[in-house]
Write an enzyme that holds these catalytic residues in place. Structure first.
Site, mmCIF file in Angstrom:
data_model
loop_
_atom_site.group_PDB
_atom_site.id
_atom_site.type_symbol
_atom_site.label_atom_id
_atom_site.label_comp_id
_atom_site.label_asym_id
_atom_site.label_seq_id
_atom_site.Cartn_x
_atom_site.Cartn_y
_atom_site.Cartn_z
ATOM 1 N N ASP A 101 25.796 -9.068 36.342
ATOM 2 C CA ASP A 101 24.184 -9.707 35.814
ATOM 3 C C ASP A 101 23.474 -10.071 36.963
ATOM 4 O O ASP A 101 24.022 -10.825 37.364
ATOM 5 C CB ASP A 101 23.974 -10.993 34.554
ATOM 6 C CG ASP A 101 24.119 -10.081 32.941
ATOM 7 O OD1 ASP A 101 23.382 -9.375 33.717
ATOM 8 O OD2 ASP A 101 24.388 -10.519 32.176
ATOM 9 N N LYS A 132 23.866 -5.671 37.141
ATOM 10 C CA LYS A 132 23.105 -5.409 35.074
ATOM 11 C C LYS A 132 21.247 -6.216 35.335
ATOM 12 O O LYS A 132 21.581 -7.294 35.797
ATOM 13 C CB LYS A 132 23.236 -5.469 34.211
ATOM 14 C CG LYS A 132 22.536 -5.068 32.606
ATOM 15 C CD LYS A 132 23.872 -5.855 31.771
ATOM 16 C CE LYS A 132 23.776 -6.913 31.169
ATOM 17 N NZ LYS A 132 22.590 -7.604 30.940
ATOM 18 N N GLU A 167 20.516 -4.036 22.966
ATOM 19 C CA GLU A 167 20.799 -5.956 22.491
ATOM 20 C C GLU A 167 19.944 -5.966 21.781
ATOM 21 O O GLU A 167 18.396 -6.062 21.046
ATOM 22 C CB GLU A 167 20.955 -7.204 23.616
ATOM 23 C CG GLU A 167 21.440 -8.415 22.632
ATOM 24 C CD GLU A 167 21.743 -9.743 24.104
ATOM 25 O OE1 GLU A 167 21.995 -9.011 24.899
ATOM 26 O OE2 GLU A 167 22.017 -10.503 23.534
ATOM 27 N N ASP A 192 25.224 -13.767 32.868
ATOM 28 C CA ASP A 192 24.606 -14.588 32.748
ATOM 29 C C ASP A 192 24.825 -15.034 31.613
ATOM 30 O O ASP A 192 24.255 -17.015 31.336
ATOM 31 C CB ASP A 192 23.177 -14.389 33.478
ATOM 32 C CG ASP A 192 22.366 -13.982 32.568
ATOM 33 O OD1 ASP A 192 22.878 -13.370 31.519
ATOM 34 O OD2 ASP A 192 21.405 -13.664 32.759
ATOM 35 N N SER A 193 25.581 -14.871 30.472
ATOM 36 C CA SER A 193 26.046 -15.308 29.855
ATOM 37 C C SER A 193 26.722 -16.915 29.305
ATOM 38 O O SER A 193 26.339 -17.767 29.518
ATOM 39 C CB SER A 193 26.707 -14.850 27.943
ATOM 40 O OG SER A 193 27.315 -14.015 28.921
ATOM 41 N N GLU A 196 17.991 -7.135 33.339
ATOM 42 C CA GLU A 196 16.960 -6.668 32.078
ATOM 43 C C GLU A 196 15.630 -6.336 31.973
ATOM 44 O O GLU A 196 15.033 -6.559 32.903
ATOM 45 C CB GLU A 196 16.819 -7.681 31.498
ATOM 46 C CG GLU A 196 18.831 -9.370 30.904
ATOM 47 C CD GLU A 196 17.757 -10.300 30.489
ATOM 48 O OE1 GLU A 196 17.228 -10.633 29.896
ATOM 49 O OE2 GLU A 196 19.576 -10.642 30.061
#
Ligand code: KIV
Length: 277
Positions: free
Chosen positions: A82, A111, A180, A43-44, A113
């Site tokens: 993501d 993925k 991270e 999602d970056s 978080e």
């Protein structure tokens, strides 16, 4: 054949896993050709492709769009997509539905978080057959709201909580965990405490693999230059130089030249000229 979950698991303790972000067909093709194991549709992409300040505004529609394009460009790499902010936090059924959408658009895994607090969500997605990668330490979707950009696991307590989060994700069935901006010593301990691979970003050399954002590797993104990212090229400056040369060539008439143009047959041109005068 693209890398499978089994392939990725078998790399732990045998060789380092390589991961890079990709959000479009061409980039995915090039990174796949370079031999990376996993293409992460991060999602970056909201920041480096869409210009958002952070990853919070990224939507499922945008992630599906990036995932569909990137997955068309891969041949051998696994594609992990993501799940964007608020696409899995409301309920397990919301998480399953959105994970399914990303798989249908071409991802091999998703993925998420979070640690212990999303353990049941991870388990529900894994139970229906969708592979899940976890992401703990600095979590861009939420850590920025609480503490801004900050290195994680600098104290005994925060390190212990991170180790528990990693174990919770492993128990829930995740096949890998992104760490991270975790202190390298704690990343080493976590990597030795779980059987699944850890993929580090800013977390030192002892993770089982490494991930970087494509735009950082190539020196394309000027707004944010994280200390942990190694820039292998400085393409931003080269691109500006190339486009400036193109603009100058057009203005001065140097472009297009003979070799960039097409011609009509001489006889056809003469006939045409006779008819139009
Ligand atoms: O979105 C992303 O690019 C990521 C990496 C930073 C791991 O999640």
């Amino acid at each position: 054949m693209p890398r499978s979950v089994r392939d990725i698991l078998s790399m732990k303790n045998s060789r380092k896993i390589t991961v890079i972000t990709a959000y479009d067909y061409t980039t995915a093709q090039l990174c796949d050709k370079a031999g990376v194991d996993i293409l992460l549709v991060g999602d970056s992409g909201g920041m480096v492709m869409l210009g958002y300040e952070n990853t919070i505004p990224v939507t499922m529609e945008q992630m599906c769009f990036f995932t569909e394009a990137a997955s068309r460009g891969r041949h051998n790499a696994m594609v992990v997509a993501d799940m964007p902010f608020m696409s899995y936090q409301s309920s397990k059924s919301q998480a399953i539905e959105n994970a399914g959408k990303l798989i249908k658009t071409g991802a091999d895994a998703v993925k998420l978080e979070g640690g212990i607090e999303i353990k049941d969500t991870v388990r529900s997605i894994v139970e229906i057959g969708i592979p899940v990668m976890g992401h703990i330490g600095f979590q861009p979707q939420t850590t920025t709201l609480q503490e801004g950009y900050k290195v994680q696991a600098r104290t005994r307590d925060s390190a212990l909580s991170l180790i528990q989060n990693a174990k919770a994700l492993e128990e829930a069935g995740a096949f890998g965990i992104v760490l991270e901006m975790v202190t390298k010593e704690v990343a080493n301990i976590i990597s030795g405490s779980v059987r699944i691979p850890t993929i580090g970003i800013g977390s030192g050399p002892d993770c089982d693999g490494q991930v970087l954002v494509f735009h950082d590797v190539l020196g394309l993104f000027e707004k944010l230059k994280p200390k942990f990212a190694k820039r292998y090229l400085e393409l931003a400056g080269e691109i500006v130089d190339a486009v400036t040369s193109y603009k100058n060539d057009v203005v001065s008439g140097r472009f297009p030249a003979q070799e960039h143009s097409f011609s009509i047959e001489k006889s056809e041109l003469e006939r045409l000229r006779r008819e139009i005068v």
